[in-house]
Design a protein around this motif. Structure first.
Motif, PDB file in Angstrom:
ATOM      1  N   ASP A   1       3.513  13.694 -14.446  1.00 38.04           N
ATOM      2  CA  ASP A   1       2.483  14.341 -15.164  1.00 38.04           C
ATOM      3  C   ASP A   1       2.528  15.795 -15.192  1.00 38.04           C
ATOM      4  O   ASP A   1       2.432  16.571 -16.186  1.00 38.04           O
ATOM      5  CB  ASP A   1       1.294  13.804 -14.778  1.00 38.04           C
ATOM      6  CG  ASP A   1       0.888  12.423 -15.028  1.00 38.04           C
ATOM      7  OD1 ASP A   1       1.685  11.549 -15.988  1.00 38.04           O
ATOM      8  OD2 ASP A   1      -0.113  11.874 -14.581  1.00 38.04           O
TER       9      ASP A   1
ATOM     10  N   ASP B   1       2.421   1.760  -3.427  1.00 40.65           N
ATOM     11  CA  ASP B   1       1.261   2.257  -4.429  1.00 40.65           C
ATOM     12  C   ASP B   1       1.184   3.639  -4.266  1.00 40.65           C
ATOM     13  O   ASP B   1       1.166   4.430  -5.206  1.00 40.65           O
ATOM     14  CB  ASP B   1       0.336   1.532  -4.229  1.00 40.65           C
ATOM     15  CG  ASP B   1       0.205  -0.040  -4.846  1.00 40.65           C
ATOM     16  OD1 ASP B   1       1.085  -0.415  -5.387  1.00 40.65           O
ATOM     17  OD2 ASP B   1      -0.874  -0.699  -4.262  1.00 40.65           O
ATOM     18  N   LYS B   2       1.170   4.183  -2.935  1.00 39.65           N
ATOM     19  CA  LYS B   2       0.854   5.593  -2.776  1.00 39.65           C
ATOM     20  C   LYS B   2       2.431   6.245  -3.174  1.00 39.65           C
ATOM     21  O   LYS B   2       1.928   7.343  -3.930  1.00 39.65           O
ATOM     22  CB  LYS B   2       0.739   5.768  -1.308  1.00 39.65           C
ATOM     23  CG  LYS B   2      -0.719   5.455  -0.790  1.00 39.65           C
ATOM     24  CD  LYS B   2      -0.830   5.625   0.828  1.00 39.65           C
ATOM     25  CE  LYS B   2      -2.249   5.297   1.131  1.00 39.65           C
ATOM     26  NZ  LYS B   2      -2.213   5.242   2.901  1.00 39.65           N
TER      27      LYS B   2
ATOM     28  N   ASN C   1       4.137   9.311  -9.955  1.00 42.12           N
ATOM     29  CA  ASN C   1       3.272   9.641 -11.279  1.00 42.12           C
ATOM     30  C   ASN C   1       2.551  11.020 -11.530  1.00 42.12           C
ATOM     31  O   ASN C   1       2.846  11.400 -12.657  1.00 42.12           O
ATOM     32  CB  ASN C   1       2.431   8.342 -11.529  1.00 42.12           C
ATOM     33  CG  ASN C   1       2.837   7.213 -11.807  1.00 42.12           C
ATOM     34  OD1 ASN C   1       4.063   6.807 -12.146  1.00 42.12           O
ATOM     35  ND2 ASN C   1       2.360   6.021 -11.444  1.00 42.12           N
ATOM     36  N   VAL C   2       2.062  11.457 -10.387  1.00 37.48           N
ATOM     37  CA  VAL C   2       1.590  12.641 -10.500  1.00 37.48           C
ATOM     38  C   VAL C   2       2.501  13.796 -10.603  1.00 37.48           C
ATOM     39  O   VAL C   2       2.304  14.682 -11.569  1.00 37.48           O
ATOM     40  CB  VAL C   2       0.541  12.983  -9.320  1.00 37.48           C
ATOM     41  CG1 VAL C   2       0.357  14.660  -9.177  1.00 37.48           C
ATOM     42  CG2 VAL C   2      -0.636  12.038  -9.003  1.00 37.48           C
TER      43      VAL C   2
ATOM     44  N   ASN D   1       4.243   5.299  -5.550  1.00 36.17           N
ATOM     45  CA  ASN D   1       4.305   5.382  -7.013  1.00 36.17           C
ATOM     46  C   ASN D   1       3.075   6.233  -7.844  1.00 36.17           C
ATOM     47  O   ASN D   1       3.310   7.134  -8.674  1.00 36.17           O
ATOM     48  CB  ASN D   1       3.950   3.985  -7.703  1.00 36.17           C
ATOM     49  CG  ASN D   1       5.295   2.964  -7.457  1.00 36.17           C
ATOM     50  OD1 ASN D   1       6.233   3.510  -7.256  1.00 36.17           O
ATOM     51  ND2 ASN D   1       5.028   1.927  -7.259  1.00 36.17           N
ATOM     52  N   ASP D   2       1.861   6.303  -6.909  1.00 38.14           N
ATOM     53  CA  ASP D   2       0.917   7.219  -7.147  1.00 38.14           C
ATOM     54  C   ASP D   2       1.444   8.650  -7.626  1.00 38.14           C
ATOM     55  O   ASP D   2       1.281   9.535  -8.345  1.00 38.14           O
ATOM     56  CB  ASP D   2      -0.398   7.096  -6.546  1.00 38.14           C
ATOM     57  CG  ASP D   2      -1.161   5.877  -6.826  1.00 38.14           C
ATOM     58  OD1 ASP D   2      -0.703   5.159  -7.898  1.00 38.14           O
ATOM     59  OD2 ASP D   2      -1.788   5.402  -6.150  1.00 38.14           O
ATOM     60  N   THR D   3       2.114   9.071  -6.159  1.00 32.72           N
ATOM     61  CA  THR D   3       2.621  10.519  -6.139  1.00 32.72           C
ATOM     62  C   THR D   3       3.685  10.646  -7.050  1.00 32.72           C
ATOM     63  O   THR D   3       3.727  11.577  -7.687  1.00 32.72           O
ATOM     64  CB  THR D   3       3.292  10.850  -4.675  1.00 32.72           C
ATOM     65  OG1 THR D   3       2.262  10.272  -3.719  1.00 32.72           O
ATOM     66  CG2 THR D   3       3.732  12.078  -4.512  1.00 32.72           C
TER      67      THR D   3
ATOM     68  N   THR E   1       0.853  -1.090   0.117  1.00 31.70           N
ATOM     69  CA  THR E   1       0.109  -0.223  -0.113  1.00 31.70           C
ATOM     70  C   THR E   1       0.974   1.298  -0.140  1.00 31.70           C
ATOM     71  O   THR E   1       0.565   2.135  -0.654  1.00 31.70           O
ATOM     72  CB  THR E   1      -1.009   0.000   1.236  1.00 31.70           C
ATOM     73  OG1 THR E   1      -1.932  -0.985   1.315  1.00 31.70           O
ATOM     74  CG2 THR E   1      -1.955   1.020   1.379  1.00 31.70           C
TER      75      THR E   1
END
Length: 116
Positions: free
Chosen positions: A114, A103-104, A110-111, A106-108, A100
């Protein structure tokens, strides 16, 4: 009494603090076995297996019963099986928490990519 219980727990967990001893206990949870059976299942020479069984016997975690020229080992208390299961669940919980967190992360990550 409380100090005696804490000492017992410390010695008990110290006896479990070896990967081969844990593996032996997992195998014995499946059923009684002799040294040769354990040795072939773990793929380690018999002296190492015997050494770990000696530690487990000394702490009354496993018992050995003579059967002719062999000794058949078994768990002294079936609750050991539950303890190993709980330890596995705790490991899985830590693994889920780690996944978890990754994942958080990786999400950060990726943002931020972007935004570039």
């Amino acid at each position: 009494m409380n100090l005696e219980m804490q000492q017992f727990k410390a010695e008990f967990f110290k006896a479990l603090a070896h990967p081969l001893r844990i593996r032996i206990l997992e195998l014995l949870a499946e059923g009684d076995k002799n040294v040769n059976e354990i040795q072939s299942l773990v793929g380690i020479e018999g002296s190492a297996v015997s050494q770990q069984l000696t530690v487990l016997r000394a702490k009354n975690i496993v018992t050995g019963t003579k059967d002719g020229n062999r000794v058949i080992y078994s768990l002294r208390d079936p609750m050991i099986t539950e303890l190993l299961s709980v330890a596995r669940q705790i490991f899985n919980n830590h693994l889920v928490d780690t996944i978890t967190m990754l994942d958080k992360f990786n999400d950060t990550d990726n943002v931020e990519k972007d935004k570039e």
